[in-house]
Design an enzyme around this catalytic site. Sequence first.
Site: not given
Lengths: 298, 298
Positions: B136, B164
């Site tokens: 992330y 991501k």
Amino acid sequence: MLDKISGLSAFPITPSDAEGSVDETGLRRLLARLAEAEVDSIGLLGSTGTYAYLSREERRRAVTIAAETLGGRVPILVGIGALRTDEAIRLAQDARAAGADAGLLAPVSYTPLTDDEVFRHFEAVAGEGGLPLVIYDNPSTTHFRFSPALIGRIARLPGVVAAKCPAPEPEAAAAGVATLRAAVPADVSVGFSGDWNVTEALIAGGAAWFSVAGGLFPRTCLAITRAVQAGDAAQARALNAELAPLWILFKAHSSLRVVYALADHLGLCRAEPPRPILPLAPEIRAEIFATVRTLSLA
Amino acid sequence: MLDKISGLSAFPITPSDAEGSVDETGLRRLLARLAEAEVDSIGLLGSTGTYAYLSREERRRAVTIAAETLGGRVPILVGIGALRTDEAIRLAQDARAAGADAGLLAPVSYTPLTDDEVFRHFEAVAGEGGLPLVIYDNPSTTHFRFSPALIGRIARLPGVVAAKCPAPEPEAAAAGVATLRAAVPADVSVGFSGDWNVTEALIAGGAAWFSVAGGLFPRTCLAITRAVQAGDAAQARALNAELAPLWILFKAHSSLRVVYALADHLGLCRAEPPRPILPLAPEIRAEIFATVRTLSLA
């Protein structure tokens, strides 16, 4: 107990084990060293004291240990920062109940905060925390940038007693300190952190040095502080210049990682920083120890 | 349950009360809306889902509620980020036990972290957490900047299934996506967040859209995603262009604050963001509602 915050405020590490439990013996040893040197205050659970990585319960334990160890000899400023406002209020109340003299409140952020959100946060903690507050401006960790105007606005809240600001670069010290002093009411102290830049900020009128090096070498940092307080800028600058190799290490590897290595090396405690922060590599530690051997640190 | 992460991953808010207790009814309503729209996955407790502001217990509750509500119809990615490595491992274990399909791991920082510290953090959580991991990368909240090389190094750890990343600016989309794809093994998905820039990143080969708007308007965001997947870039761009007024609001006021205002306005839940984050001012909310009325959002 807490008069105006001034002089040397020493910020020790908080030795803890791999699970985040505070090492009482190690912490007492670090604090006793600071009390014996007669620092002007202690910044417990500052950024260097890894407050952000310790549970509410361990933070309360650390304050209790400090209050017992110091027995009222030295005022205790305690980091009470938290991501949630209600949590920061609880931490202020805990710290007060455990014997803290003031709270160090940094606007810890995850979602970036607006000026108004930071103001309301300080207002709530000042109002409900029951503890005098120090504005803790540390953009490298909180990622919030205070303007002098916002510091001035918060400094007017009842209960706010001081601001801890990043020291300007030496060439900008006079202008930087003057700007902050002009923004803040006269009865609120303005002090500085970022050890490598603080001497000039003190000479320019800063009231206090919030010092990582002071948490480990209080006598050395007191000598600089007392020289400034005595009006002897030349002596302060000469003493500070001797520490240039230490400041280079702080800037290269972070003061926190360097003082962890040194606390271990000096036999004060065996703690490592909380993971994910790693101990410095052996070759860097060796460089630090070799450098420190050449300096007069105490 | 979790195949390759692709398509639209919808990131809802986590409605909670002033004390940080999750509003079960509100969360179920938000999640049911996403399941009915048939999003490809749900990003529970992302940055928009305020994971950083919720206790371990409430985070576990949110995953349990989501797993019950979704009943296996939609894979659940769960934010497991924490400042301490041991805490992130516990959160991964909790999420897995409560029914999560993957963990979203952001390198949350207070003390700025080195590349090696972040790598070791991911290695420990991937190894001990028992949950497939999504890297992330959200520098605006974590303040850690990944290089493509570091993402590639972490992506090779067993258990890492996707990354991501912040979507590049549209004019840099092709180069940015290509650089990341070249850094990451073929079996690891590379998806993007930052709604206003994602359409071009998907057209350039991004596998997934991790979407804040999608947490509230799943059908609208699915239409763009499906157009890209069908190879109809023109249609995707046209649909995205219609949303430009929403993207302007996201950039001006933060997507989190805007979707809180809209979730309330749409009658989905009555939650406010956790303090110190404040609800937007009435005049800004009025501007948002007026803008949204002119858009086809569903």
